[in-house]
Scaffold this motif. Structure first.
Motif, mmCIF file in Angstrom:
data_model
loop_
_atom_site.group_PDB
_atom_site.id
_atom_site.type_symbol
_atom_site.label_atom_id
_atom_site.label_comp_id
_atom_site.label_asym_id
_atom_site.label_seq_id
_atom_site.Cartn_x
_atom_site.Cartn_y
_atom_site.Cartn_z
ATOM 1 N N PHE A 1 17.720 5.199 1.280
ATOM 2 C CA PHE A 1 17.967 4.204 0.250
ATOM 3 C C PHE A 1 19.459 3.908 0.143
ATOM 4 C CE2 PHE A 1 13.850 5.830 -1.482
ATOM 5 C CZ PHE A 1 13.153 4.626 -1.417
ATOM 6 N N GLY A 2 19.776 2.677 -0.217
ATOM 7 C CA GLY A 2 21.171 2.291 -0.398
ATOM 8 C C GLY A 2 21.872 1.939 0.891
ATOM 9 N N SER A 3 21.204 1.984 1.994
ATOM 10 C CA SER A 3 21.573 1.598 3.354
ATOM 11 C C SER A 3 20.922 2.584 4.329
ATOM 12 C CB SER A 3 23.080 1.598 3.600
ATOM 13 O OG SER A 3 23.352 1.207 4.947
ATOM 14 N N PRO A 4 20.091 2.026 5.227
ATOM 15 C CA PRO A 4 19.798 0.606 5.421
ATOM 16 C C PRO A 4 18.716 0.034 4.492
ATOM 17 C CG PRO A 4 18.754 1.888 7.138
ATOM 18 C CD PRO A 4 19.550 2.866 6.318
ATOM 19 N N LEU A 5 17.951 0.897 3.792
ATOM 20 C CA LEU A 5 16.940 0.383 2.869
ATOM 21 C C LEU A 5 17.610 -0.098 1.585
ATOM 22 C CD1 LEU A 5 14.091 3.067 3.128
ATOM 23 C CD2 LEU A 5 14.427 1.003 4.500
ATOM 24 N N PRO A 6 17.014 -1.090 0.898
ATOM 25 C CA PRO A 6 17.571 -1.524 -0.384
ATOM 26 C C PRO A 6 17.631 -0.360 -1.366
ATOM 27 C CG PRO A 6 15.863 -3.043 0.375
ATOM 28 C CD PRO A 6 15.813 -1.848 1.277
ATOM 29 N N GLY A 7 18.712 -0.342 -2.153
ATOM 30 C CA GLY A 7 18.913 0.734 -3.097
ATOM 31 C C GLY A 7 18.529 0.375 -4.513
ATOM 32 N N GLY A 8 19.109 1.100 -5.459
ATOM 33 C CA GLY A 8 18.680 1.015 -6.852
ATOM 34 C C GLY A 8 19.579 0.233 -7.778
ATOM 35 N N LEU A 9 20.625 -0.403 -7.261
ATOM 36 C CA LEU A 9 21.528 -1.153 -8.144
ATOM 37 C C LEU A 9 20.929 -2.534 -8.430
ATOM 38 C CD1 LEU A 9 24.091 -0.773 -9.721
ATOM 39 C CD2 LEU A 9 25.393 -1.651 -7.772
ATOM 40 N N ALA A 10 19.752 -2.499 -9.047
ATOM 41 C CA ALA A 10 18.962 -3.691 -9.352
ATOM 42 C C ALA A 10 17.999 -3.348 -10.473
ATOM 43 C CB ALA A 10 18.195 -4.157 -8.113
ATOM 44 N N GLU A 11 17.384 -4.358 -11.044
ATOM 45 C CA GLU A 11 16.469 -4.106 -12.158
ATOM 46 C C GLU A 11 15.188 -3.414 -11.704
ATOM 47 O OE1 GLU A 11 17.288 -7.342 -15.549
ATOM 48 O OE2 GLU A 11 16.564 -8.242 -13.671
ATOM 49 N N PHE A 12 14.795 -3.618 -10.440
ATOM 50 C CA PHE A 12 13.591 -2.989 -9.899
ATOM 51 C C PHE A 12 13.862 -2.528 -8.474
ATOM 52 C CE2 PHE A 12 12.185 -6.075 -13.034
ATOM 53 C CZ PHE A 12 11.246 -5.370 -13.775
ATOM 54 N N MET A 13 13.133 -1.485 -8.036
ATOM 55 C CA MET A 13 13.213 -1.061 -6.644
ATOM 56 C C MET A 13 11.853 -0.539 -6.199
ATOM 57 S SD MET A 13 15.330 2.610 -6.743
ATOM 58 C CE MET A 13 15.422 2.730 -4.951
ATOM 59 N N ILE A 14 11.643 -0.550 -4.899
ATOM 60 C CA ILE A 14 10.413 -0.024 -4.295
ATOM 61 C C ILE A 14 10.672 1.389 -3.778
ATOM 62 C CG2 ILE A 14 8.836 -0.230 -2.333
ATOM 63 C CD1 ILE A 14 8.212 -2.279 -4.402
ATOM 64 N N ILE A 15 9.787 2.316 -4.150
ATOM 65 C CA ILE A 15 9.826 3.689 -3.641
ATOM 66 C C ILE A 15 8.420 4.054 -3.182
ATOM 67 C CG2 ILE A 15 10.343 6.103 -4.144
ATOM 68 C CD1 ILE A 15 12.080 5.190 -6.462
ATOM 69 N N ALA B 1 0.837 -1.201 0.000
ATOM 70 C CA ALA B 1 0.000 0.000 0.000
ATOM 71 C C ALA B 1 0.874 1.254 0.000
ATOM 72 C CB ALA B 1 -0.918 0.000 1.219
ATOM 73 N N GLY B 2 0.596 2.171 -0.933
ATOM 74 C CA GLY B 2 1.318 3.426 -1.008
ATOM 75 C C GLY B 2 2.647 3.356 -1.735
ATOM 76 N N GLU B 3 3.025 2.183 -2.238
ATOM 77 C CA GLU B 3 4.349 2.019 -2.827
ATOM 78 C C GLU B 3 4.309 1.904 -4.350
ATOM 79 O OE1 GLU B 3 6.654 -0.282 0.831
ATOM 80 O OE2 GLU B 3 5.923 -1.452 -0.874
ATOM 81 N N LEU B 4 5.429 2.280 -4.965
ATOM 82 C CA LEU B 4 5.623 2.152 -6.407
ATOM 83 C C LEU B 4 6.671 1.080 -6.675
ATOM 84 C CD1 LEU B 4 6.224 5.956 -7.171
ATOM 85 C CD2 LEU B 4 4.007 4.804 -6.979
ATOM 86 N N LEU B 5 6.439 0.271 -7.680
ATOM 87 C CA LEU B 5 7.493 -0.608 -8.196
ATOM 88 C C LEU B 5 8.084 0.096 -9.404
ATOM 89 C CD1 LEU B 5 9.060 -3.287 -8.125
ATOM 90 C CD2 LEU B 5 7.349 -4.206 -9.730
ATOM 91 N N VAL B 6 9.378 0.403 -9.321
ATOM 92 C CA VAL B 6 10.058 1.171 -10.357
ATOM 93 C C VAL B 6 11.044 0.278 -11.100
ATOM 94 C CG1 VAL B 6 11.570 3.138 -10.797
ATOM 95 C CG2 VAL B 6 9.787 3.294 -9.030
ATOM 96 N N LYS B 7 10.911 0.250 -12.428
ATOM 97 C CA LYS B 7 11.919 -0.401 -13.252
ATOM 98 C C LYS B 7 13.067 0.588 -13.404
ATOM 99 C CE LYS B 7 12.698 -2.419 -17.853
ATOM 100 N NZ LYS B 7 13.396 -3.625 -17.355
ATOM 101 N N VAL B 8 14.198 0.267 -12.828
ATOM 102 C CA VAL B 8 15.316 1.200 -12.752
ATOM 103 C C VAL B 8 15.948 1.385 -14.133
ATOM 104 C CG1 VAL B 8 17.539 1.696 -11.682
ATOM 105 C CG2 VAL B 8 15.744 0.555 -10.354
ATOM 106 N N GLY B 9 16.040 2.640 -14.548
ATOM 107 C CA GLY B 9 16.705 2.938 -15.806
ATOM 108 C C GLY B 9 18.194 3.167 -15.629
#
Length: 337
Positions: free
Chosen positions: A107-121, A26-34
């Motif tokens: 983001f990128g510590s302690p939350l998961p960051g963007g060095l992946a194909e997808f991330m949650i924001i 709820a309230g979150e976006l799944l982002v395909k990281v460019g």
């Protein structure tokens, strides 16, 4: 999805792996990281010198990302599928002064960051990416550009005709020079490279000081300002050089402490600070609303990020190595085409 995971401290422990693709709640976006861009913070996290007690392992690193929304959780209203967004480092710092625990939600510590194909924001944290920028360009904004903007405009209250000092030619300093020049200010830059000083002068900077040629570079700053000093200093170096920043800044001026390239501690000389009546302000990026104000300014003045090199997703380790050597502007990793 494919993601780079920091299994332990040290660049040799940054490894690509397959992990489950996250599902937006709820309230979150799944982002395909460019694309993502690297900051000194990202290197310091890998090296184990940036709040190591807060770094979970394994960790998907890197805070600064741009990409497209491909799915949304329940109740999302700020963005829809297909829109391009930026991440924002302090995911819960939306407006006003920071809370006491903002670093717990980075983001990128302690939350998961963007060095992946997808991330949650979370939708409240996301920022609309500028239409005029590619993903690679937009990915440079969340820390480097926003730190410079906040230090100059929100904290320093920069006025046309004032003078700004930037240290070095990394991402924050280049953006600070571009923003200050667009706002009608004069910019003085320091660097250990005459070649880089020539490159930053090509952007409109009037004066460059090689601090290896002039170790007492603050004296050169005073000469260039008729003994007055600059209105705002963007200090990315830290360490004991902070004393030189105090000396180079005008009476009642502002030193924006944004980095610690040469050290996380300093032996600060108090009497010069007291007599100069300067303000030393720690800057840890900015609230999201400052990001919202910055992007239209960049658009209005056609400010384009300076990117030294764009690496492929598979070349993330080489990108970190490049950052370690130093870069003129930004180092970017293209995650998706």
């Amino acid at each position: 999805m494919k993601a780079w995971l920091l299994q332990d401290f040290g660049l040799n422990n940054l490894q690509m792996a397959e992990v489950p693709t996250p599902v937006p709640q709820a309230g979150e976006l799944l982002v395909k990281v460019g694309a993502v861009s690297l900051n000194f913070r990202d290197k310091a996290i890998v090296d184990g010198i940036y709040e190591p007690h807060m770094v979970p392992k394994p960790l998907i690193p890197v805070s600064d990302a741009a990409g497209v929304v491909v799915a949304v959780g329940a109740g999302v209203s700020r963005f829809k599928v297909g829109e391009r967004v930026n991440s924002h480092l302090y995911s819960r710092w939306i407006d006003g002064p920071p809370g006491p625990n903002e670093p717990d939600y980075c983001f990128g510590s302690p939350l998961p960051g963007g060095l992946a194909e997808f991330m949650i924001i979370h939708e409240d944290s996301a920022v609309r990416a500028p239409d005029m920028m590619s993903d690679a360009e937009a990915a440079t904004l969340p820390i480097a550009a926003l730190t410079a903007w906040y230090a100059l405009m929100d904290v320093g209250n920069l006025q046309p005709g004032q003078t700004v000092l930037v240290q070095g030619t990394g991402g924050v300093s280049i953006f600070a020079a571009q923003i200050a020049l667009a706002h009608g200010a004069r910019v003085i830059a320091t660097s250990s490279s005459d070649a880089n000083l020539a490159r930053i002068k090509a952007l409109g900077v009037t004066d460059g000081i090689n601090y290896r040629t002039y170790p007492q570079w603050e004296q050169k700053v005073l000469e260039l300002t008729d003994g007055k000093g600059v209105d705002i200093t963007i200090d990315v170096a830290g360490g004991d050089g902070l004393n030189q920043s105090v000396a180079a800044t005008k009476a009642a001026g502002v030193i924006a402490q944004v980095g610690f390239l040469t050290g996380q501690t300093t032996a600060l000389k108090l009497m010069p600070l007291i007599f100069r009546q300067a303000t030393i302000r720690g800057i840890a990026v900015a609230p999201r609303t400052s990001f919202d104000r910055m992007n239209p300014f960049l658009d209005k003045h056609n400010i384009k990020p300076v990117i030294e090199h764009v690496y492929a997703f598979e070349e993330a380790v080489q990108a970190y190595e490049h950052l370690s050597r130093g870069a003129f502007g930004k180092v970017v990793i293209q995650v998706a085409n």
